[in-house]
Motif scaffolding. Structure first.
Motif, PDB file in Angstrom:
ATOM      1  N   LEU A 195       5.121   9.668 -19.885  1.00 28.50           N
ATOM      2  CA  LEU A 195       5.061   9.272 -18.483  1.00 28.50           C
ATOM      3  C   LEU A 195       6.267   8.405 -18.150  1.00 28.50           C
ATOM      4  N   VAL A 196       6.978   8.787 -17.089  1.00 25.00           N
ATOM      5  CA  VAL A 196       8.144   8.026 -16.641  1.00 25.00           C
ATOM      6  C   VAL A 196       7.767   7.109 -15.475  1.00 25.00           C
ATOM      7  N   LYS A 197       7.045   7.674 -14.475  1.00 25.36           N
ATOM      8  CA  LYS A 197       6.660   6.878 -13.310  1.00 25.36           C
ATOM      9  C   LYS A 197       5.421   7.487 -12.678  1.00 25.36           C
ATOM     10  N   LYS A 198       4.450   6.659 -12.387  1.00 27.56           N
ATOM     11  CA  LYS A 198       3.234   7.129 -11.725  1.00 27.56           C
ATOM     12  C   LYS A 198       3.524   7.409 -10.252  1.00 27.56           C
ATOM     13  N   LYS A 199       2.841   8.424  -9.741  1.00 30.28           N
ATOM     14  CA  LYS A 199       2.987   8.743  -8.322  1.00 30.28           C
ATOM     15  C   LYS A 199       2.311   7.649  -7.492  1.00 30.28           C
ATOM     16  N   GLN A 200       2.938   7.329  -6.395  1.00 31.48           N
ATOM     17  CA  GLN A 200       2.357   6.337  -5.490  1.00 31.48           C
ATOM     18  C   GLN A 200       1.125   6.946  -4.833  1.00 31.48           C
ATOM     19  N   MET A 201      -0.072   6.294  -5.087  1.00 35.94           N
ATOM     20  CA  MET A 201      -1.323   6.858  -4.608  1.00 35.94           C
ATOM     21  C   MET A 201      -1.964   5.927  -3.587  1.00 35.94           C
ATOM     22  N   ARG A 202      -3.036   6.379  -2.951  1.00 38.47           N
ATOM     23  CA  ARG A 202      -3.802   5.560  -2.024  1.00 38.47           C
ATOM     24  C   ARG A 202      -4.564   4.500  -2.812  1.00 38.47           C
ATOM     25  N   CYS A 203      -4.516   3.300  -2.328  1.00 45.30           N
ATOM     26  CA  CYS A 203      -5.217   2.189  -2.977  1.00 45.30           C
ATOM     27  C   CYS A 203      -6.467   1.841  -2.179  1.00 45.30           C
ATOM     28  N   GLN A 204      -7.377   1.158  -2.844  1.00 47.55           N
ATOM     29  CA  GLN A 204      -8.610   0.727  -2.214  1.00 47.55           C
ATOM     30  C   GLN A 204      -8.752  -0.782  -2.334  1.00 47.55           C
ATOM     31  N   GLY A 205      -9.577  -1.341  -1.449  1.00 45.71           N
ATOM     32  CA  GLY A 205      -9.815  -2.777  -1.494  1.00 45.71           C
ATOM     33  C   GLY A 205     -10.865  -3.175  -0.477  1.00 45.71           C
ATOM     34  N   VAL A 206     -11.033  -4.477  -0.325  1.00 42.93           N
ATOM     35  CA  VAL A 206     -12.028  -5.037   0.601  1.00 42.93           C
ATOM     36  C   VAL A 206     -11.321  -6.048   1.492  1.00 42.93           C
ATOM     37  N   VAL A 207     -11.571  -5.944   2.796  1.00 44.10           N
ATOM     38  CA  VAL A 207     -10.988  -6.902   3.739  1.00 44.10           C
ATOM     39  C   VAL A 207     -11.564  -8.281   3.446  1.00 44.10           C
ATOM     40  N   CYS A 208     -10.687  -9.228   3.106  1.00 44.80           N
ATOM     41  CA  CYS A 208     -11.171 -10.564   2.732  1.00 44.80           C
ATOM     42  C   CYS A 208     -10.918 -11.603   3.811  1.00 44.80           C
ATOM     43  N   ALA A 209     -10.034 -11.297   4.774  1.00 47.58           N
ATOM     44  CA  ALA A 209      -9.773 -12.257   5.843  1.00 47.58           C
ATOM     45  C   ALA A 209      -9.196 -11.515   7.039  1.00 47.58           C
ATOM     46  N   THR A 210      -9.583 -11.961   8.240  1.00 47.95           N
ATOM     47  CA  THR A 210      -9.040 -11.383   9.475  1.00 47.95           C
ATOM     48  C   THR A 210      -8.571 -12.513  10.377  1.00 47.95           C
ATOM     49  N   LYS A 211      -7.374 -12.329  10.911  1.00 49.39           N
ATOM     50  CA  LYS A 211      -6.801 -13.295  11.845  1.00 49.39           C
ATOM     51  C   LYS A 211      -6.694 -12.648  13.218  1.00 49.39           C
ATOM     52  N   GLU A 212      -5.815 -13.224  14.092  1.00 45.57           N
ATOM     53  CA  GLU A 212      -5.713 -12.701  15.451  1.00 45.57           C
ATOM     54  C   GLU A 212      -5.078 -11.315  15.489  1.00 45.57           C
ATOM     55  N   ALA A 213      -4.005 -11.119  14.697  1.00 43.19           N
ATOM     56  CA  ALA A 213      -3.299  -9.837  14.757  1.00 43.19           C
ATOM     57  C   ALA A 213      -3.072  -9.234  13.382  1.00 43.19           C
ATOM     58  N   PHE A 214      -3.584  -9.869  12.356  1.00 44.14           N
ATOM     59  CA  PHE A 214      -3.368  -9.353  11.008  1.00 44.14           C
ATOM     60  C   PHE A 214      -4.526  -9.785  10.118  1.00 44.14           C
ATOM     61  N   GLY A 215      -4.472  -9.320   8.894  1.00 43.15           N
ATOM     62  CA  GLY A 215      -5.521  -9.668   7.940  1.00 43.15           C
ATOM     63  C   GLY A 215      -5.031  -9.496   6.525  1.00 43.15           C
ATOM     64  N   PHE A 216      -5.957  -9.712   5.580  1.00 41.13           N
ATOM     65  CA  PHE A 216      -5.618  -9.568   4.169  1.00 41.13           C
ATOM     66  C   PHE A 216      -6.689  -8.735   3.478  1.00 41.13           C
TER      67      PHE A 216
END
Length: 817
Positions: A195-216
């Motif tokens: 293996l030389v390089k893994k293909k860039q794939m879709r990631c998963q996660g959970v929204v941990c914080a929301t602000k006025e126009a962005f989040g984490f």
């Protein structure tokens, strides 16, 4: 390069060194070789050809199974089948030993190999996860890699054994590999894949914080948060909230990773950790500080020590890892599960719950009290060892128990986080009723004399509160303990029985001490002996008992003396009509005489032994005053009615002269009695008076009935079926004997001890009236004016069956059954 999935179903490779001329020479592989003949597997087509060794052009000893050969196709003269002739061994192509770069292509399973041409997208076809390491019998799971050479794209197959490092390849991964040729089939495949390089794939996660126009978003692949702008969210932004599962793509912007193309996933898709099924027990070594310090960056500041297997482990935990918000203390014995983070394999304790025996391990001081007040989410405890009420919050209640006012509890007192001068209760545990006591009571009983009685004087002009304080004034009892003369206060609530003790009364009591202050008082006070100021005590008999007062028949049986229940010494519940009592006389308001300091004593002989043997029959011409309060005389009067020399003679009687003291003898009732002499006065009185009541049952309705008997203004007497002796069912007309009693609650008389003397006449069916009989005789079937019957609904029995149980018969007109 572009990708054409349709070309992947052809195996092999293009631009083979020794290509065949169309229809002239073919290539193949020696599949079977015997002494004088063999068989060849064609490479360009699915065919297996026979050849004779004489057709081989070369040294036959050098020809081996798996060698590539070139030949012409001819026909067997005898059978007409195609055979290979003019065989020539082909020298094998030497494949390059340098590593070739390529990518993994789309999914393949176990298809035959063919050569592919065309412009194909450079991706990797991974071995499906469900086939990795296993496949159907006779098949090996395969994937494919593609590479480019001289402008052409070539696809090679590979198996899991061809991948180095035992890793799983995904479609699109960049790899490098060596090429290898199968000598038997001539097929070229990839080996030693890295293996030389893994293909860039879709990631998963959970929204941990929301602000006025962005989040984490907390990522599910690494322990890291990633920024995203709301413009990158594909969906209803109003529905997005912290805790939602999402998938996204990572891109690099201005040297920082950001999440793009953020989309919602079904709830529960993203799982960060695996929680053990088994529960473990351990000890809290370090608690989470209630007020975090400025330098505290550890998200899991708590520590638990536990022995898991044969190893001692120290596990961290955070605020969200406890089942409840009950305060944890160092040394707590707890129960928990182990959570393992899938991203970095970090283990921590979770689902932490305090065990019931934890207080045996901690060094905390437990206190007790009673719930005094409850508000919305908090309350106050009245403490046994403290004056002030203790604040508590509902989150500090163990075992999720619902608390109510007056519940007894055990708790620990800790300083308030915001104010060191204030304390509050934590780790609250509900206790069984009767566990908490604010006092200690001596087991020893003491004897003493009332030195000061309780004064219940109340100022009419005083407020109700001040009046209550006046009523609470305490009395004093003097007693001796080990030769030392002592005094102890007492209150009216600590008296047993009714009536306040007076000065000089001898009492028995226990000593109660308040735990918090050490103050002593007398409790469970019982009057042993009343003091008699003038030394004179009178004797009498209980004649009447009302709601809160009664009357005593004097020893001469000619008068009744009023007494209030507060003047009764002893248990009022055991007091019955006819009981012998001692009392003192006193004068109250209006110079009225009443009894005080009433004490129940052993029964004495009321009448002398001179009781006449003759049983007389008489009639009540005057009842007792308890039956008729309007009369002035207390005594009742009986007149002899039977024929003889004593007919018309009168004899008085009192409550003690009646056999049944509860019987209400009415005026006019017939009684049997004997004549006796009163010991004190020598007066002749009626005794052993028994009423001779007989009457007929008027009606019986379910659980009660009425007897035709006149009592006062009522013409009938009520009775309950439970009062019927022998459990008999009375019928209307039955003759019964009974006793009349007065109900203090309703103020009415009723019958009890009802005994059937004789049965009444059986009910006879009432004959039909003559007018109806005459009408039925005059009706004929042909009479058009006769009433007609129309069936509206067919009858049904109790069991829902049709019709009647008895057979119907046709009635003849004018004939009566």
């Amino acid at each position: 390069m572009s990708f054409d999935p349709g070309m992947l179903h052809n195996n092999g490779h293009t631009a083979y060194a020794n290509g065949t001329g169309p229809g002239i020479r073919e290539t193949g592989v020696v599949e079977k070789l015997l002494t004088s003949y063999g068989f060849i597997q064609c490479s360009e087509r699915q065919a297996r050809l026979f050849f004779h060794c004489s057709q081989y052009n070369g040294n036959l000893q050098e020809l081996k199974i798996g060698d590539d050969v070139e030949f012409e196709v001819s026909s067997d003269r005898r059978t007409g089948k195609p055979i290979a002739v003019k065989l020539l061994k082909i020298k094998p192509e030497v494949l390059p030993e340098e590593r070739i770069s390529g990518q993994v292509g789309p999914d393949l399973h176990a298809y035959p190999f063919t050569v592919l041409h065309g412009y194909i997208h450079p991706v990797v076809s991974a071995i499906p996860v469900h086939l990795d390491g296993k496949s159907a019998p006779g098949q090996v799971p395969t994937g494919s890699v593609c590479y480019e050479r001289n402008g052409e794209v070539f696809y090679l197959t590979y198996t899991p054994e061809d991948v180095e490092g035992n890793i799983h390849l995904d479609t699109g991964d960049k790899v490098c590999f060596y090429m290898e040729t199968n000598k038997l089939t001539g097929a070229v495949s990839a080996r030693s894949i890295q293996l030389v390089k893994k293909k860039q794939m879709r990631c998963q996660g959970v929204v941990c914080a929301t602000k006025e126009a962005f989040g984490f978003i907390e990522r599910a692949d690494v322990v890291k948060e990633i920024f995203f702008h709301y413009s990158e969210f594909k969906g209803d932004l109003e529905a997005l909230q912290a805790g939602d599962d999402v998938e996204f793509t990572i891109k690099d912007r201005n040297g920082k990773e950001v999440a793009t193309d953020v989309r919602l996933l079904p709830q529960g898709t993203v799982i960060f950790e695996d929680i053990s099924i088994e529960q473990f027990e351990g000890t809290v070594m370090k608690v989470i500080p209630k007020v975090p310090t400025k330098n505290q960056n550890d998200p899991l500041p708590g520590r638990i020590s536990a022995r898991i297997g044969f190893t001692d482990k120290e596990l961290p935990f955070g605020e969200k890892d406890t089942k409840s918000k009950v305060t944890l203390l160092e040394g707590d014995h707890i129960q928990f599960n182990i959570s393992t983070d899938r991203r970095d394999k970090l283990e921590r304790a979770t689902n932490i719950d305090i065990l019931s025996n934890t207080f045996n391990f901690t060094k905390e001081t437990r206190e007790m009290g009673v719930i005094a007040a409850i508000r919305d989410g908090f309350g106050f405890i009245k403490c046994v060892d403290r004056d002030a009420r203790m604040f508590f919050h509902f989150s500090e209640v163990l075992e999720e128990t619902q608390l109510h006012i007056s519940d007894e509890v055990e708790f620990t007192v800790v300083p308030d986080m915001l104010s060191a001068q204030r304390n509050h209760a934590v780790r609250i545990k509900k206790l069984p009723k009767g566990t908490v006591s604010f006092h200690t009571q001596s087991e020893q009983r003491f004897m003493g004399v009332v030195e000061k009685d309780i004064v219940a004087a109340t100022n009419k002009n005083a407020s109700p509160t001040k009046g209550k304080e006046k009523e609470a004034e305490e009395g004093v009892i003097a007693y001796e303990d080990c030769g030392v003369k002592l005094t102890v206060p007492y209150h009216s609530k600590d008296l047993e029985g009714v009536g306040n003790p007076q000065i000089g009364d001898k009492v028995e009591f226990s000593i109660n001490e308040v735990k918090r202050t050490g103050q002593q008082s007398a409790v469970s006070i019982r009057v042993v002996n009343r003091s008699i100021p003038n030394g004179k005590r009178l004797q009498g008999f209980i004649a009447t008992l009302k709601d809160n007062f009664g009357f005593i028949e004097t020893a001469n049986h000619d008068q009744e003396i009023f007494f209030h229940y507060s003047e009764m010494c002893g248990d009022l519940e055991n007091l019955e009509l006819g009981d012998t009592v001692e009392y003192s006389l006193s004068k109250g308001k209006g110079n009225k005489v009443s009894a005080e300091k009433v004490t129940k004593v052993a029964g004495v002989s009321v009448f002398s032994e001179d009781v006449g043997a003759a049983v007389m029959v008489g009639k009540i011409i005057r009842p007792l005053r308890s039956v008729d309060p309007s009369q002035n005389e207390y005594q009742g009067l009986i007149e002899i009615t039977e024929e003889g020399g004593s007919k018309g003679q009168h004899y008085p009687f009192g409550i003690m002269g009646m056999v049944n003291k509860a019987d209400c003898l009415q005026k006019g009732e017939v009684v049997k009695f004997q004549v006796c002499t009163v010991t004190q006065t020598g007066q002749k009185m009626a005794c052993n008076v028994v009423p001779q009541r007989r009457a007929a049952v008027e009606c019986v309705k379910d659980q009660f009935g009425f007897i035709t008997y006149e009592v006062g203004e009522s013409k009938k007497l009520f009775f309950h079926v439970k009062e019927v002796q022998d459990g008999l069912e009375l019928q209307t007309g039955d003759e019964v004997e009974f006793t009349v009693v007065f109900n203090q609650r309703t103020g009415k008389c009723s019958a009890c001890n009802v005994r059937r003397v004789s049965e009444g006449p059986k009910p006879v069916a009432t004959p039909r009236p003559d007018r109806l009989v005459n009408r039925l005789k005059s009706i004929t079937l042909d009479d058009t004016s006769a009433p007609r019957l129309v069936i509206v609904r067919q009858p049904r029995g109790p069991d829902n069956s049709k019709g009647f149980s008895l057979e119907r018969k046709t009635r003849q007109p004018g004939v009566i059954d």
